[in-house]
Design an enzyme around this catalytic site. Structure first.
Site, PDB file in Angstrom:
ATOM      1  N   ASP A  53       0.837  -1.197   0.000  1.00  0.00           N
ATOM      2  CA  ASP A  53       0.000   0.000   0.000  1.00  0.00           C
ATOM      3  C   ASP A  53       0.878   1.256   0.000  1.00  0.00           C
ATOM      4  O   ASP A  53       0.373   2.380  -0.078  1.00  0.00           O
ATOM      5  CB  ASP A  53      -0.997  -0.002   1.160  1.00  0.00           C
ATOM      6  N   SER A  54       2.210   1.072   0.025  1.00  0.00           N
ATOM      7  CA  SER A  54       3.141   2.179  -0.211  1.00  0.00           C
ATOM      8  C   SER A  54       2.940   2.736  -1.618  1.00  0.00           C
ATOM      9  O   SER A  54       3.454   3.809  -1.933  1.00  0.00           O
ATOM     10  CB  SER A  54       4.590   1.727  -0.009  1.00  0.00           C
ATOM     11  N   ASP A  92      -0.941  -6.027   0.002  1.00  0.00           N
ATOM     12  CA  ASP A  92      -1.432  -5.365   1.219  1.00  0.00           C
ATOM     13  C   ASP A  92      -2.930  -5.146   1.106  1.00  0.00           C
ATOM     14  O   ASP A  92      -3.413  -4.595   0.109  1.00  0.00           O
ATOM     15  CB  ASP A  92      -0.778  -3.974   1.367  1.00  0.00           C
ATOM     16  N   LYS A 122      -1.459  -9.359   2.906  1.00  0.00           N
ATOM     17  CA  LYS A 122      -0.748  -8.921   4.103  1.00  0.00           C
ATOM     18  C   LYS A 122      -1.630  -7.938   4.864  1.00  0.00           C
ATOM     19  O   LYS A 122      -2.290  -7.097   4.250  1.00  0.00           O
ATOM     20  CB  LYS A 122       0.593  -8.268   3.741  1.00  0.00           C
ATOM     21  N   GLU A 124      -1.807  -5.451   8.682  1.00  0.00           N
ATOM     22  CA  GLU A 124      -1.039  -4.836   9.764  1.00  0.00           C
ATOM     23  C   GLU A 124      -1.729  -5.061  11.106  1.00  0.00           C
ATOM     24  O   GLU A 124      -2.929  -4.782  11.235  1.00  0.00           O
ATOM     25  CB  GLU A 124      -0.880  -3.331   9.511  1.00  0.00           C
ATOM     26  N   GLU A 191       8.773  -4.138  10.941  1.00  0.00           N
ATOM     27  CA  GLU A 191       9.254  -2.868  10.396  1.00  0.00           C
ATOM     28  C   GLU A 191       9.781  -1.943  11.487  1.00  0.00           C
ATOM     29  O   GLU A 191       9.097  -1.669  12.481  1.00  0.00           O
ATOM     30  CB  GLU A 191       8.111  -2.182   9.618  1.00  0.00           C
TER      31      GLU A 191
HETATM   32  N1  LIG Z   1       8.869   5.186  -0.385  1.00  0.00           N
HETATM   33  C1  LIG Z   1       8.407   4.506   0.672  1.00  0.00           C
HETATM   34  N2  LIG Z   1       9.204   3.622   1.284  1.00  0.00           N
HETATM   35  C2  LIG Z   1       8.775   2.917   2.364  1.00  0.00           C
HETATM   36  O1  LIG Z   1       9.551   2.089   2.891  1.00  0.00           O
HETATM   37  C3  LIG Z   1       7.446   3.114   2.828  1.00  0.00           C
HETATM   38  C4  LIG Z   1       6.628   4.032   2.144  1.00  0.00           C
HETATM   39  N3  LIG Z   1       7.124   4.726   1.079  1.00  0.00           N
HETATM   40  N4  LIG Z   1       5.340   4.258   2.523  1.00  0.00           N
HETATM   41  C5  LIG Z   1       4.721   3.352   3.459  1.00  0.00           C
HETATM   42  C6  LIG Z   1       5.658   2.940   4.498  1.00  0.00           C
HETATM   43  C7  LIG Z   1       6.077   4.041   5.444  1.00  0.00           C
HETATM   44  N5  LIG Z   1       7.365   3.602   5.858  1.00  0.00           N
HETATM   45  C8  LIG Z   1       8.276   4.370   6.587  1.00  0.00           C
HETATM   46  C9  LIG Z   1       8.087   5.727   6.756  1.00  0.00           C
HETATM   47  C10 LIG Z   1       9.023   6.486   7.437  1.00  0.00           C
HETATM   48  C11 LIG Z   1      10.160   5.897   7.943  1.00  0.00           C
HETATM   49  C12 LIG Z   1      11.201   6.710   8.629  1.00  0.00           C
HETATM   50  O2  LIG Z   1      12.159   6.191   9.181  1.00  0.00           O
HETATM   51  N6  LIG Z   1      11.052   8.086   8.556  1.00  0.00           N
HETATM   52  C13 LIG Z   1      11.961   9.109   9.036  1.00  0.00           C
HETATM   53  C14 LIG Z   1      12.096   9.117  10.519  1.00  0.00           C
HETATM   54  C15 LIG Z   1      10.908   9.789  11.141  1.00  0.00           C
HETATM   55  C16 LIG Z   1      10.932   9.814  12.654  1.00  0.00           C
HETATM   56  O3  LIG Z   1      11.899   9.377  13.277  1.00  0.00           O
HETATM   57  O4  LIG Z   1       9.945  10.289  13.195  1.00  0.00           O
HETATM   58  C17 LIG Z   1      13.306   9.041   8.319  1.00  0.00           C
HETATM   59  O5  LIG Z   1      14.374   8.956   8.925  1.00  0.00           O
HETATM   60  O6  LIG Z   1      13.263   9.151   7.084  1.00  0.00           O
HETATM   61  C18 LIG Z   1      10.346   4.537   7.786  1.00  0.00           C
HETATM   62  C19 LIG Z   1       9.418   3.790   7.114  1.00  0.00           C
HETATM   63  C20 LIG Z   1       7.759   2.416   5.143  1.00  0.00           C
HETATM   64  N7  LIG Z   1       6.921   2.443   3.950  1.00  0.00           N
HETATM   65  C1  LIG Z   2       7.295  -1.504   3.428  1.00  0.00           C
HETATM   66  C2  LIG Z   2       6.458  -2.716   3.161  1.00  0.00           C
HETATM   67  C3  LIG Z   2       6.652  -3.784   4.188  1.00  0.00           C
HETATM   68  C4  LIG Z   2       5.012  -2.373   2.987  1.00  0.00           C
HETATM   69  O1  LIG Z   2       4.148  -2.719   3.745  1.00  0.00           O
HETATM   70  C5  LIG Z   2       4.636  -1.547   1.815  1.00  0.00           C
HETATM   71  O2  LIG Z   2       5.468  -1.335   0.907  1.00  0.00           O
HETATM   72  O3  LIG Z   2       3.476  -1.117   1.767  1.00  0.00           O
HETATM   73 MG   LIG Z   3       2.306  -1.677   3.443  1.00  0.00          MG
END
Ligand SMILES: Nc1nc(=O)c2c([nH]1)NC[C@@H]1CN(c3ccc(C(=O)N[C@@H](CCC(=O)O)C(=O)O)cc3)CN21
Ligand SMILES: CC(C)C(=O)C(=O)O
Ligand SMILES: [Mg+2]
Length: 273
Positions: A53-54, A92, A122, A124, A191
């Site tokens: 769903d990303s 998803d 999948k 959540e 995750e």
């Molecule tokens: N392009 C993309 N990649 C992804 O892996 C992803 C999506 N979109 N959309 C749905 C979810 C959202 N996900 C995420 C979103 C944010 C972070 C993250 O670490 N964000 C910040 C930190 C924010 C904080 O600490 O509050 C960063 O460091 O970029 C990780 C996974 C994983 N998924």
């Molecule tokens: C980041 C993965 C696990 C996901 O759920 C997504 O791409 O939507």
């Molecule tokens: Mg997802």
């Protein structure tokens, strides 16, 4: 051999994924949302393709995964399925199509399987969605769990920070993973949680544990394909390894095309009729 199988290609199944965990072979998983990309990901030999769903972020430009609809997920999934010969395709179930109502969860899962031809879904969450998971599994649809940072609940948590750093939340996550295994899920995604906790979960459950920002001591890894290729621009969390800089490659190609059009260098005589 059935009439539908391609010669010499053995499709990945949940059984094969379980065998991979049992013998310690790591599982590769990557997202794809469309036919052309999925064809290349499959050909590369990816074990699992996730129609995530990303797509809501990456394909549609939404800020969160919440707005994408079941119909839109089915459109992406059916495009991916048409491209794939070997990979196991997981989809998803989007926000609002399974939480808190096991009948709707089953209906959503069946629509995905029937209308896209995907191999699994999948969802959540852990204990909160147990009834939905059981209901979907009762129809013979394989279910992958997803714990830790669960983006469909972003407004409950408020941030995308690391999950389960506190003892109580870590204990609940481990318990949720055991519940999902007990229900009959074939795998679970973890995750953005501490590597030490992910290792503990992977040892505690017998089903494959796939990590994203969950360290190396799990049974496989998953990333978003646009992130891996360096097409995504703003998204650079610590867990991401960029394997290419396609943004630079694309900017150069588009720039050259514009230049050639403007300068009348394209098309030339050979490119004309
Ligand atoms: N392009 C993309 N990649 C992804 O892996 C992803 C999506 N979109 N959309 C749905 C979810 C959202 N996900 C995420 C979103 C944010 C972070 C993250 O670490 N964000 C910040 C930190 C924010 C904080 O600490 O509050 C960063 O460091 O970029 C990780 C996974 C994983 N998924
Ligand atoms: C980041 C993965 C696990 C996901 O759920 C997504 O791409 O939507
Ligand atoms: Mg997802």
């Amino acid at each position: 051999m059935t009439i539908h199988s391609s010669a010499n290609i053995k499709r990945i199944t949940t059984h094969i994924l379980q065998e991979m965990k049992n013998r310690g072979e790591k599982i590769s998983m990557l997202t794809a949302y469309d036919y052309s990309m999925a064809k290349i990901v499959d050909e590369a030999g990816m074990d699992i393709i996730l129609v995530g769903d990303s797509a809501s972020n990456v394909m549609a430009g939404h800020e969160t995964t919440l707005p994408i609809t079941l119909d839109q997920m089915i459109y992406h999934a059916s495009s991916v399925v048409r491209a794939v010969k070997r990979s196991f395709v997981v989809v998803d179930i989007p926000f609002g199509s399974y939480q808190g109502n096991s009948s709707e969860a089953l209906r959503s899962a069946i629509r995905i399987m029937k209308e896209s031809g995907a191999h699994a879904v999948k969802v959540e969450g852990g204990a909160e969605i147990k009834e939905s998971v059981i209901r979907i599994l009762s129809a013979g649809v394989p279910v992958m769990g997803h714990l830790g940072l669960t983006p469909q609940s972003i407004y409950k948590f408020g941030t995308y920070s690391v999950r389960a750093k506190e003892e109580a939340e870590a204990a609940k996550l481990l318990e949720d993973a055991k519940i999902l295994e007990e229900c009959g899920c074939f795998a679970v995604v973890l995750e953005k949680i501490p590597a030490s906790l992910a290792k503990k979960v992977a040892e505690a459950v017998s089903i494959p544990v796939i990590g994203i920002g969950a360290g190396g001591d799990v049974d496989g890894q998953v990333l978003v394909v646009h992130d891996l290729l360096g097409i995504t621009q703003e998204f650079k969390p610590r867990f991401l390894r960029q394997y290419a800089d396609l943004q630079a490659v694309m900017l150069e190609a588009f720039g050259n095309y514009i230049k050639d059009v403007k300068s009348r260098n394209f098309p030339n005589e050979k490119e004309s009729y």
